[in-house]
Motif scaffolding. Structure first.
Motif, PDB file in Angstrom:
ATOM      1  N   TYR A 168      43.758 -15.214  -5.463  1.00 27.93           N
ATOM      2  CA  TYR A 168      42.764 -15.793  -5.396  1.00 27.93           C
ATOM      3  C   TYR A 168      43.601 -16.887  -6.693  1.00 27.93           C
ATOM      4  O   TYR A 168      44.277 -18.184  -6.593  1.00 27.93           O
ATOM      5  CB  TYR A 168      41.549 -15.333  -5.858  1.00 27.93           C
ATOM      6  N   LEU A 169      44.494 -16.115  -7.556  1.00 24.14           N
ATOM      7  CA  LEU A 169      45.163 -16.705  -8.010  1.00 24.14           C
ATOM      8  C   LEU A 169      46.514 -17.362  -7.941  1.00 24.14           C
ATOM      9  O   LEU A 169      46.881 -18.095  -8.391  1.00 24.14           O
ATOM     10  CB  LEU A 169      45.593 -15.762  -9.400  1.00 24.14           C
ATOM     11  N   LEU A 275      27.532  -6.179  -8.056  1.00 27.51           N
ATOM     12  CA  LEU A 275      28.085  -5.799  -9.404  1.00 27.51           C
ATOM     13  C   LEU A 275      28.775  -5.133  -9.430  1.00 27.51           C
ATOM     14  O   LEU A 275      29.843  -5.687 -10.047  1.00 27.51           O
ATOM     15  CB  LEU A 275      26.772  -5.346 -10.164  1.00 27.51           C
ATOM     16  N   VAL A 276      28.887  -4.074  -8.633  1.00 30.58           N
ATOM     17  CA  VAL A 276      30.304  -3.608  -8.726  1.00 30.58           C
ATOM     18  C   VAL A 276      31.749  -4.424  -7.855  1.00 30.58           C
ATOM     19  O   VAL A 276      32.630  -4.910  -8.549  1.00 30.58           O
ATOM     20  CB  VAL A 276      29.928  -1.777  -8.554  1.00 30.58           C
ATOM     21  N   HIS A 277      30.987  -4.539  -6.783  1.00 29.20           N
ATOM     22  CA  HIS A 277      31.733  -5.535  -5.444  1.00 29.20           C
ATOM     23  C   HIS A 277      32.283  -6.855  -5.686  1.00 29.20           C
ATOM     24  O   HIS A 277      33.141  -7.754  -5.935  1.00 29.20           O
ATOM     25  CB  HIS A 277      31.724  -5.366  -4.166  1.00 29.20           C
ATOM     26  N   LEU A 278      30.767  -7.565  -6.059  1.00 32.77           N
ATOM     27  CA  LEU A 278      31.114  -8.698  -6.362  1.00 32.77           C
ATOM     28  C   LEU A 278      31.962  -9.219  -8.033  1.00 32.77           C
ATOM     29  O   LEU A 278      32.354 -10.438  -8.265  1.00 32.77           O
ATOM     30  CB  LEU A 278      29.754  -9.910  -5.438  1.00 32.77           C
ATOM     31  N   VAL A 279      30.619  -9.156  -8.449  1.00 31.32           N
ATOM     32  CA  VAL A 279      31.094  -9.214  -9.958  1.00 31.32           C
ATOM     33  C   VAL A 279      32.883  -8.596 -10.753  1.00 31.32           C
ATOM     34  O   VAL A 279      33.512  -9.027 -11.017  1.00 31.32           O
ATOM     35  CB  VAL A 279      29.927  -8.744 -11.096  1.00 31.32           C
ATOM     36  N   GLY A 280      32.695  -6.917 -10.564  1.00 32.97           N
ATOM     37  CA  GLY A 280      34.099  -6.072 -10.803  1.00 32.97           C
ATOM     38  C   GLY A 280      35.006  -6.692 -10.093  1.00 32.97           C
ATOM     39  O   GLY A 280      36.299  -6.914 -10.380  1.00 32.97           O
ATOM     40  N   GLY A 281      34.496  -6.719  -8.729  1.00 34.80           N
ATOM     41  CA  GLY A 281      36.075  -7.018  -7.181  1.00 34.80           C
ATOM     42  C   GLY A 281      36.292  -8.946  -7.920  1.00 34.80           C
ATOM     43  O   GLY A 281      37.322  -9.156  -7.237  1.00 34.80           O
ATOM     44  N   ALA A 282      35.553  -9.004  -8.782  1.00 29.52           N
ATOM     45  CA  ALA A 282      35.970 -10.649  -8.689  1.00 29.52           C
ATOM     46  C   ALA A 282      36.035 -11.116  -6.712  1.00 29.52           C
ATOM     47  O   ALA A 282      36.990 -11.925  -7.159  1.00 29.52           O
ATOM     48  CB  ALA A 282      36.949 -10.440  -9.748  1.00 29.52           C
ATOM     49  N   HIS A 283      35.112 -11.229  -6.259  1.00 33.01           N
ATOM     50  CA  HIS A 283      34.759 -11.646  -4.497  1.00 33.01           C
ATOM     51  C   HIS A 283      34.615 -12.833  -4.898  1.00 33.01           C
ATOM     52  O   HIS A 283      33.259 -13.363  -5.151  1.00 33.01           O
ATOM     53  CB  HIS A 283      34.418 -10.762  -3.933  1.00 33.01           C
ATOM     54  N   ASN A 284      35.376 -13.891  -3.693  1.00 29.09           N
ATOM     55  CA  ASN A 284      34.396 -15.688  -3.799  1.00 29.09           C
ATOM     56  C   ASN A 284      33.202 -15.377  -3.326  1.00 29.09           C
ATOM     57  O   ASN A 284      32.635 -16.731  -3.450  1.00 29.09           O
ATOM     58  CB  ASN A 284      35.293 -16.449  -3.811  1.00 29.09           C
ATOM     59  N   ASP A 285      32.794 -14.039  -2.250  1.00 27.75           N
ATOM     60  CA  ASP A 285      31.232 -14.212  -2.100  1.00 27.75           C
ATOM     61  C   ASP A 285      29.904 -14.175  -2.807  1.00 27.75           C
ATOM     62  O   ASP A 285      29.223 -15.065  -2.784  1.00 27.75           O
ATOM     63  CB  ASP A 285      31.119 -12.844  -0.717  1.00 27.75           C
ATOM     64  N   LEU A 286      30.137 -13.956  -4.458  1.00 27.11           N
ATOM     65  CA  LEU A 286      29.363 -13.847  -5.477  1.00 27.11           C
ATOM     66  C   LEU A 286      28.846 -15.208  -5.318  1.00 27.11           C
ATOM     67  O   LEU A 286      27.954 -15.806  -5.187  1.00 27.11           O
ATOM     68  CB  LEU A 286      29.659 -13.087  -6.360  1.00 27.11           C
ATOM     69  N   LEU A 287      30.042 -16.402  -5.292  1.00 29.79           N
ATOM     70  CA  LEU A 287      29.996 -17.599  -5.774  1.00 29.79           C
ATOM     71  C   LEU A 287      29.264 -18.341  -4.509  1.00 29.79           C
ATOM     72  O   LEU A 287      28.305 -19.305  -4.047  1.00 29.79           O
ATOM     73  CB  LEU A 287      31.198 -18.419  -5.693  1.00 29.79           C
ATOM     74  N   MET A 288      29.253 -18.152  -3.014  1.00 27.98           N
ATOM     75  CA  MET A 288      28.952 -17.927  -2.158  1.00 27.98           C
ATOM     76  C   MET A 288      27.439 -17.954  -2.088  1.00 27.98           C
ATOM     77  O   MET A 288      26.797 -18.934  -1.100  1.00 27.98           O
ATOM     78  CB  MET A 288      30.064 -17.867  -0.806  1.00 27.98           C
TER      79      MET A 288
END
Length: 535
Positions: A168-169, A275-288
């Motif tokens: 992403y970065l 929490l672990v995969h979307l927040v800890g893993g920082a996946h853009n699926d969380l925002l989606m």
């Protein structure tokens, strides 16, 4: 409308095996026994006055011990992730402080043990909270408190169970430096931390994400430059806005879809998989999923322009949200006048106008084109059997290879094409059945999102958050909750903390299955191993 039957079929029911029988036990509170008949007193006697019954005690918001237990688990996950997570190739914090030993040998083993101990505590706290929620002992506010406490340590953790955030970065850096991230891969960047931390698989791959996400990544890199640690933290904070939206939307979805707010929050926001995969893993699926859930809330409130606009922004983050848009069109059409054909035509025209305007503005502000549409298939380079078509292709190839030497690519291609056809046919049927709009449309959109996660050429564990974000708002039975617990815990564990897949490590998978079955059993038996009685 009850959602539990179809959820229990779609949402990883094969993962729990015997847990369905367990779910029929004390998961649901027993009914109050009938009171014995009261005979009238004799005429000559007067009944003695009875004391007023004490008012029923109000349920406490949440167990403090449960919240602190999960917070400790999240802190241990963060601590262990320093050595066992998706760490930087050259980590200045470890190198400058003399803790580089955490990444090698016994140091890494200790870090890994710490991380898994944290996972165990977080899952235990989640299950304990789930029992309280199901019994009515915890309120929505209490679940929100638990989510906040459990999320805070993960905000500063190294990338967990994934290295995607480095890609992403790098994509944001490409846009910031004037490249088109839909044409160029990270390999175009000068040698440095932004390039060296991207997986070799994605170094020549253009970005498959929408313009809004590219704009966010571009802004993060503009602020943090080559600082990978600051970049990871700021990117995670930006994406965690999706969790805030999700926590806002879930109670409202529960009210409109017939479910319960505490249960919806517990299932889809406090869930360790999220929490672990979307927040800890920082996946853009969380925002989606946050934008998707919020958009559906507004559509249910008949604010269709805002609802379709938010779901369009979800598509501008990741294309998977597009599966929900046709169902919002039916919801809008159901509120218009005229015949079915006339209403559908007007709703399609209005929906397209909102979609086009919103997406065009996102593209304009991001300064990119539409090249990302041709990059959507890039993720198919990953092959794992969590995708049902991929699993079928591998299985048939393996059987045929016993007798003939053949190329597995042909089997994989046919199976994945078949998966797309099945998804299209299933989605079209569900869309047509949703023409009444309202709650039915949301129900069928949820099924399509779950089917998309299963039938895509490549499936990652966190893809099941797409449908879960909406499914949590419906009515759930005890059996479906047990199935969701088993599936969530198993999906949480099928990736190693470094981000590598564990789906072909059969011994490890057997252990993960045992843990998930134990978690599911713990929903119906608070002490399934009878540790207290032994003590």
């Amino acid at each position: 409308m009850r959602f539990s039957h179809e959820i229990s079929q779609v949402l990883a029911a094969p993962l729990i095996m015997g847990a369905t029988d367990m779910a029929t036990q004390p998961m649901i509170r027993p009914e109050t026994p009938a009171r014995p008949a009261v005979t009238a007193p004799p005429a000559e006697s007067k009944p003695e006055p009875q004391p007023e019954p004490d008012p029923a005690p109000r349920p406490r918001p949440v167990s403090v011990r449960t919240v602190l237990l999960g917070g400790l688990g999240a802190a241990l996950i963060t601590l262990g992730g320093i050595g066992a997570g998706g760490v930087l190739v050259r980590d200045p914090l470890l190198a400058d402080t003399g803790f580089s030993w955490l990444r090698y040998g016994h140091g890494k083993d200790l870090a890994t043990l710490t991380l898994y101990a944290g996972l165990a505590l977080l899952v235990l706290a989640w299950v304990r909270l789930g029992r309280d929620v199901w019994a009515g002992r915890s309120s929505a506010r209490g679940v929100l408190l638990a989510i906040g406490v459990w999320t805070l340590p993960l905000l500063v953790a190294p990338p967990l169970f994934s290295r995607d955030i480095y890609s992403y970065l790098a994509q944001g850096a490409l846009a910031w430096q004037g490249y088109d991230p839909y044409v160029a891969g990270p390999i175009q960047l000068a040698t440095g931390p932004l390039l060296e931390n991207v997986s070799w698989l994605w170094q020549n791959t253009p970005a498959p994400y929408g313009p809004l996400f590219i704009l966010i990544a571009k802004g993060v890199v503009a602020l943090t430059g080559n600082s990978m640690i600051l970049g990871v933290v700021l990117m995670r904070l930006a994406l965690t806005g999706g969790l805030v939206l999700l926590c806002w939307a879930l109670p409202k979805l529960a009210v409109r879809l017939g479910g319960k707010a505490p249960l919806a929050l517990w299932l889809a926001a406090a869930n360790p998989l999220i929490l672990v995969h979307l927040v800890g893993g920082a996946h853009n699926d969380l925002l989606m999923v946050g934008l998707l859930a919020a958009g559906v809330v507004f559509a249910l409130d008949r604010r269709f322009v805002l609802g379709i606009g938010l779901v369009t922004l979800a598509v501008a983050v990741k294309a998977s949200a597009v599966f929900a848009l046709p169902f919002l069109v039916w919801m809008w059409a159901a509120r218009m006048d005229g015949s079915l054909r006339v209403r559908l035509g007007k709703a399609v025209a209005a929906g397209l106008a909102v979609f086009t305007a919103t997406f065009a503005l996102s593209t304009l502000f991001a300064g990119v084109g539409l090249g990302w549409l041709s990059s959507l298939s890039n993720s198919s380079a990953v092959i794992n059997w969590l995708s049902l078509p991929t699993a079928a292709g591998q299985l048939v190839h393996g059987l045929v290879s016993v007798f003939f030497t053949v190329d597995g690519g042909w089997f994989l291609g046919v199976a994945r094409t078949t998966g797309w056809i099945l998804l299209f046919a299933f989605g079209l049927r569900q869309w047509w059945l949703a023409r009444a709009g309202g709650v039915s449309a949301v129900h069928r959109a949820t099924l399509v999102l779950l089917a998309a996660a299963l039938l895509s050429p490549t499936t990652f564990p966190w893809y099941f958050s797409w449908g879960l974000a909406l499914a949590a708002g419906f009515v759930w039975s005890g059996r479906a909750v047990v199935a969701a617990v088993a599936a969530s815990v198993w999906l949480l564990l099928v990736t190693y903390p470094t981000g590598d897949s564990a789906l072909y490590d059969w011994g490890y998978l057997a252990g993960a299955f045992g843990v998930s079955a134990l978690a599911a059993l713990s929903m119906v038996r608070p002490d399934p191993l009878r540790l207290r009685s032994r003590a």
